[in-house]
Design an enzyme around this catalytic site. Structure first.
Site, PDB file in Angstrom:
ATOM      1  N   GLU A  59       8.421   7.193 -18.472  1.00  0.00           N
ATOM      2  CA  GLU A  59       7.034   7.651 -18.647  1.00  0.00           C
ATOM      3  C   GLU A  59       6.468   7.193 -19.992  1.00  0.00           C
ATOM      4  O   GLU A  59       5.312   6.773 -20.086  1.00  0.00           O
ATOM      5  CB  GLU A  59       6.963   9.182 -18.528  1.00  0.00           C
ATOM      6  CG  GLU A  59       7.197   9.649 -17.099  1.00  0.00           C
ATOM      7  CD  GLU A  59       7.392  11.146 -17.011  1.00  0.00           C
ATOM      8  OE1 GLU A  59       6.822  11.760 -16.106  1.00  0.00           O
ATOM      9  OE2 GLU A  59       8.138  11.712 -17.829  1.00  0.00           O
ATOM     10  N   HIS A  70       0.837  -1.213   0.000  1.00  0.00           N
ATOM     11  CA  HIS A  70       0.000   0.000   0.000  1.00  0.00           C
ATOM     12  C   HIS A  70       0.869   1.259   0.000  1.00  0.00           C
ATOM     13  O   HIS A  70       0.453   2.300   0.513  1.00  0.00           O
ATOM     14  CB  HIS A  70      -0.958   0.048   1.190  1.00  0.00           C
ATOM     15  CG  HIS A  70      -1.656  -1.251   1.455  1.00  0.00           C
ATOM     16  ND1 HIS A  70      -2.852  -1.580   0.860  1.00  0.00           N
ATOM     17  CD2 HIS A  70      -1.304  -2.308   2.217  1.00  0.00           C
ATOM     18  CE1 HIS A  70      -3.226  -2.794   1.274  1.00  0.00           C
ATOM     19  NE2 HIS A  70      -2.287  -3.262   2.098  1.00  0.00           N
ATOM     20  N   SER A 114      13.931  20.124 -18.912  1.00  0.00           N
ATOM     21  CA  SER A 114      12.762  20.971 -19.104  1.00  0.00           C
ATOM     22  C   SER A 114      13.185  22.215 -19.864  1.00  0.00           C
ATOM     23  O   SER A 114      14.270  22.752 -19.642  1.00  0.00           O
ATOM     24  CB  SER A 114      12.182  21.361 -17.743  1.00  0.00           C
ATOM     25  OG  SER A 114      11.401  22.533 -17.865  1.00  0.00           O
ATOM     26  N   LYS A 120      15.685  20.554 -13.872  1.00  0.00           N
ATOM     27  CA  LYS A 120      14.977  19.285 -14.040  1.00  0.00           C
ATOM     28  C   LYS A 120      15.748  18.225 -14.807  1.00  0.00           C
ATOM     29  O   LYS A 120      16.426  18.500 -15.780  1.00  0.00           O
ATOM     30  CB  LYS A 120      13.661  19.538 -14.782  1.00  0.00           C
ATOM     31  CG  LYS A 120      12.712  20.435 -14.013  1.00  0.00           C
ATOM     32  CD  LYS A 120      11.753  19.648 -13.193  1.00  0.00           C
ATOM     33  CE  LYS A 120      10.648  19.172 -14.111  1.00  0.00           C
ATOM     34  NZ  LYS A 120       9.632  18.444 -13.403  1.00  0.00           N
TER      35      LYS A 120
END
Ligand code: ARG
Length: 469
Positions: free
Chosen positions: A296, A162, A283, A289
């Site tokens: 992804e 969890h 970025s 970044k």
């Protein structure tokens, strides 16, 4: 406007040529041209088989084979030739080229056969070949996992359920968990290849070939280990493609889960790993970044790969017996899913191999005393307390420790004894991370010895895939 002039594979009974826009709509050359190697192999095998069956002379059969070799060689060195072709499909392309070369002899090759069985055969050959490629890519991913597991064999990390701290794990154990999922994918792909490994040739359009064909020899010639059992089934069966798509969709799902772990672990809150520059992006706005775009995209691709499986399922539903043109929709779905999952598996293998795991961060996080709470309950059980009571006692201890702003390791013995008189000084040894790991020494557990054995077993299975993709 009508379709371009030229020798079609049908048309004798037609007065007018197909409308140009309809021709564009119905033709499949744009995408089935990738089966040209399979078409060429099939045509050569067919030429030999019908020569053996006495439909062609031996010389005619040989002339056809030579011409097909030449066509294949030209196709390889002259892609513009393929780009310019207005062929209806890959079968039409080959026949047109053959007739251009050999005239009426070229027009003899289609004796006794149908595109319905040809497309089923070539698609099976293509799926088998794709699966080999795919298993090679999955093997590279398994190899990257094995190498990282070896490198971090005894590095601990917090294990969660969890997404809450649960019990400590070895990083190698976590890596091998993903490894087992991908190993099953390799097995599932192999099973789909077995399904595809039956040759439909000799099925004709639907009812079987009317010439005395040696189907088994023909199948062997094309690398199939068996022949299909029923001609009507053979021209309409696409189960092998569904099975391959299911295997690819499951692989894509596993890739998305690995990606999710790595994306989380790369976030500053975890900082368990350093993303490799070569597989990350920046970025355009925020100079600090480094984004996990590789993972992804891998996670995102699962969508269209599942889509291909459902597209084919839906196309096949409710089709009447025999070949129907709907079946032409099978190939684009498979090609797209195959291209995307192959690219994703290759990038995943390379990005994982280049990932730097931050041992300091992993070790520090694994020191969370909450991760050894189960050990305290097990300790009480060893002193004769029923587990359910032990669980309750430890819960109370943790609540008291929380209120006192201490960890369970820092609780004084006197305070612990108030919760249960059986607490004794040996508790200190069971409360260590090392002990929590070492106690899980069952086969498949996270103890260092168990993981070492699991890794050896994993590598032995991996070598088999590497040797026989
Ligand atoms: N291009 C077709 C396909 O992919 C080949 C079979 C065509 N057969 C036919 N009867 N029109 O399914």
């Amino acid at each position: 406007m009508s379709a371009p002039e030229g020798q079609k594979m049908w048309g004798g009974r037609f007065e007018r040529a197909p409308d140009a826009s309809f021709y564009e709509f119905e033709r499949s050359w744009q995408f089935d041209r990738r089966m040209l190697p399979q078409e060429m192999a099939l045509d050569r095998a067919w030429a030999r088989a019908i020569a053996l069956a006495g439909i062609l002379t031996h010389e005619e059969g040989q002339q056809l084979v030579v011409a097909l070799d030449e066509i294949e060689a030209r196709a390889e060195r002259d892609p513009a030739w393929l780009d310019a072709s207005k062929a209806e499909d890959v079968h039409h392309f080959a026949e047109t080229a053959l007739i251009e070369k050999l005239g009426s002899l070229g027009a003899k090759l289609h004796t006794g056969r149908s595109r319905n069985e040809m497309v089923a055969t070539e698609f099976r050959m293509y799926v088998k070949e794709s699966i080999r490629e795919m298993r090679t890519a999955v093997a590279a991913l398994l190899r990257a996992i094995a190498t990282q597991a070896q490198r971090h064999l005894t590095v601990p990390m917090p294990g969660t359920t969890h997404m809450q701290h649960a019990q400590p794990l070895l990083v190698s154990h976590w890596l091998l968990a993903h490894g087992e999922a991908f190993y099953r994918d390799a097995e599932r792909l192999a099973a789909a290849a077995v399904s595809a490994d039956a040759c439909p040739l000799g099925s004709g359009a639907l009812a079987g070939c009317a010439f005395p064909l040696d189907r088994k020899a023909l199948a062997r010639d094309l690398g199939f280990s068996r022949i299909t059992a029923n001609s009507l089934d053979a021209v309409s069966d696409r189960d092998f493609a569904l099975e391959a798509l299911f295997a690819l969709a499951t692989l894509a799902m596993h890739l998305s889960r690995l990606a999710e772990d790595l994306i989380l672990f790369a976030s500053p809150e975890f900082a368990f790993l350093e993303l490799p520059d070569e597989y990350s992006t920046g970025s355009s706005l925020m100079p600090q970044k480094k984004n996990p775009d590789a993972w992804e995209l891998i996670r995102g691709k699962s969508g269209r790969i599942y889509g291909a499986l459902f597209a084919l399922f839906t196309t096949l539903k409710g089709l009447p017996s025999s070949y129907q043109r709907d079946l032409q929709e099978d190939k684009e779905a498979f090609f797209a899913a195959y291209d995307q999952s192959l690219a994703a598996a290759k990038i995943a293998a390379a990005a994982l191999a280049a990932t730097h795991f931050r041992e300091d961060r992993l070790r520090a996080a694994a020191q969370d005393p909450a991760l050894v709470a189960t050990e305290v309950a097990d300790y009480l059980v060893a002193q004769g307390i029923p587990f359910r009571e032990a669980h309750e006692i430890v819960g109370k201890v943790l609540r008291a420790a929380d209120q006192a702003g201490k960890s369970i390791r820092e609780m004084p013995m006197a305070a612990l004894k108030e919760f249960s008189p059986v607490f004794g000084p040996e508790l200190g040894t069971v409360l260590t991370l090392e002990s929590a790991l070492a106690r899980r020494s069952v086969a498949g557990g996270t103890a260092p010895g168990a993981v070492r054995a699991a890794l050896e077993d994993f590598k032995a299975r991996l070598v088999k895939i590497e040797e026989h993709p």
